[in-house]
Design a protein around this motif. Structure first.
Motif, PDB file in Angstrom:
ATOM      1  N   GLN B   6       0.856  -1.377  -0.021  1.00  0.00           N
ATOM      2  CA  GLN B   6       0.091  -0.034  -0.187  1.00  0.00           C
ATOM      3  C   GLN B   6       1.079   1.148  -0.270  1.00  0.00           C
ATOM      4  OE1 GLN B   6      -2.950  -1.916   3.269  1.00  0.00           O
ATOM      5  NE2 GLN B   6      -3.401   0.201   2.708  1.00  0.00           N
ATOM      6  N   THR B   7       0.489   2.086  -0.507  1.00  0.00           N
ATOM      7  CA  THR B   7       1.089   3.491  -0.891  1.00  0.00           C
ATOM      8  C   THR B   7       0.074   4.613  -0.678  1.00  0.00           C
ATOM      9  OG1 THR B   7       1.405   3.710  -3.095  1.00  0.00           O
ATOM     10  CG2 THR B   7       3.426   2.739  -1.904  1.00  0.00           C
ATOM     11  N   PRO B   8       0.289   5.798  -0.072  1.00  0.00           N
ATOM     12  CA  PRO B   8       1.372   5.887   0.685  1.00  0.00           C
ATOM     13  C   PRO B   8       1.152   5.363   2.113  1.00  0.00           C
ATOM     14  CG  PRO B   8      -0.013   8.049   0.781  1.00  0.00           C
ATOM     15  CD  PRO B   8      -0.549   6.749  -0.273  1.00  0.00           C
ATOM     16  N   LYS B   9       2.291   5.644   3.076  1.00  0.00           N
ATOM     17  CA  LYS B   9       2.236   4.969   4.418  1.00  0.00           C
ATOM     18  C   LYS B   9       1.369   6.028   5.327  1.00  0.00           C
ATOM     19  CE  LYS B   9       5.955   1.845   5.136  1.00  0.00           C
ATOM     20  NZ  LYS B   9       6.193   1.433   3.779  1.00  0.00           N
ATOM     21  N   ARG B  11      -0.473  10.214   5.185  1.00  0.00           N
ATOM     22  CA  ARG B  11      -1.000  11.307   4.164  1.00  0.00           C
ATOM     23  C   ARG B  11      -1.597  12.393   5.037  1.00  0.00           C
ATOM     24  NH1 ARG B  11      -1.613  12.278  -1.296  1.00  0.00           N
ATOM     25  NH2 ARG B  11      -1.793  14.709  -1.469  1.00  0.00           N
ATOM     26  N   LEU B  21      -5.547   6.326  -2.544  1.00  0.00           N
ATOM     27  CA  LEU B  21      -4.678   5.145  -2.004  1.00  0.00           C
ATOM     28  C   LEU B  21      -4.428   3.929  -2.878  1.00  0.00           C
ATOM     29  CD1 LEU B  21      -6.441   7.103   0.108  1.00  0.00           C
ATOM     30  CD2 LEU B  21      -6.046   5.078   1.753  1.00  0.00           C
ATOM     31  N   THR B 108      -2.325   2.531   5.456  1.00  0.00           N
ATOM     32  CA  THR B 108      -2.109   3.835   5.065  1.00  0.00           C
ATOM     33  C   THR B 108      -2.754   4.838   6.158  1.00  0.00           C
ATOM     34  OG1 THR B 108      -1.999   3.590   2.689  1.00  0.00           O
ATOM     35  CG2 THR B 108      -2.399   5.929   3.531  1.00  0.00           C
TER      36      THR B 108
END
Lengths: 110, 113
Positions: B6-9, B11, B21, B108
């Motif tokens: 998953q990105t970002p961790k 935000r 996401l 995230t």
């Protein structure tokens, strides 16, 4: 509809046993159990399927009463590493509408 | 195998902003799920997918959209972010619906201010 879990929280000493219960008002095709430590993702423990099949962790046992739509997770000789929040989860027979219970917070003290 | 990524961790969004996401799995799983977890609470299903091109709403879909153009990717879109969407978002995948374990991504952590 969300399954119901009991107890909400339990505190144990190392070596003690615990039982966590999960019940649903809907027919269950399977029951999943996961453990989540603070700040981490849930980790799989066990699946119980209709008909009695179980898949999962060797050191953890569970039961599944299909008629009563209930499952119980048995933690024996608890270790410090067992601390965390335990969730049961259920869903439709094709994986749809998977729903987790509210969780049971387990704390194991030395 | 990387499993589910998953990105970002983390935000931080301002109210009214939008973001996507990302979730990717390399296990060739058909089933994928998006959950949100508010502090001290359980996981709530937002959307799920049973295969490429097929998505459906979960328990709390309002304010979110998804797409599934490939088996590997299942992005979650937040439109017009609101403080109520402050949460940790987990993506998960499985090979066989409720018959097999779900593999979770690391999550995230989203804050909307």
């Amino acid at each position: 509809q969300q399954p119901v879990q009991s107890p909400q929280a339990v505190i144990l000493r190392e070596g003690e046993d615990a039982v966590i219960n999960c019940s649903s008002s809907k027919a269950l095709y399977s029951v999943h159990w996961y453990r989540q430590k603070h700040g981490e993702a849930p980790v799989f423990l066990m699946i119980l399927l209709k008909g009695g099949e179980q898949k999962g962790h060797e050191k953890i046992s569970a039961s599944f009463n299909e008629k009563k739509q209930q499952s119980s997770l048995y933690l024996t000789a608890s270790q410090l590493s067992y601390s965390g929040t335990y969730f049961c989860g259920t869903g439709g027979n094709y994986g749809q509408n998977f729903v987790f219970g509210p969780g049971t917070r387990l704390s194991v003290l030395p | 195998n990387a499993g589910v990524t998953q990105t970002p961790k983390f935000r931080i969004l301002k109210i009214g902003q939008s973001m996507t996401l990302q979730c990717t799995q390399d296990m060739n799983h058909n089933y994928m799920y998006w959950y949100r977890q508010d502090p001290g609470m359980g996981l709530k299903l937002i959307y799920y997918s049973v295969g490429a091109g097929i998505t459906d709403k979960g328990e709390v879909p309002n304010g979110y959209n998804v797409s599934r153009s490939t088996t590997e990717d299942f992005p979650l879109r937040l439109e017009l972010a609101a403080p109520s969407q402050t949460s940790v978002y987990f993506c998960a995948s499985t090979s066989a619906g409720t018959l097999n374990e779900q593999y979770f991504g690391p999550g995230t952590r989203l804050t909307v201010t």
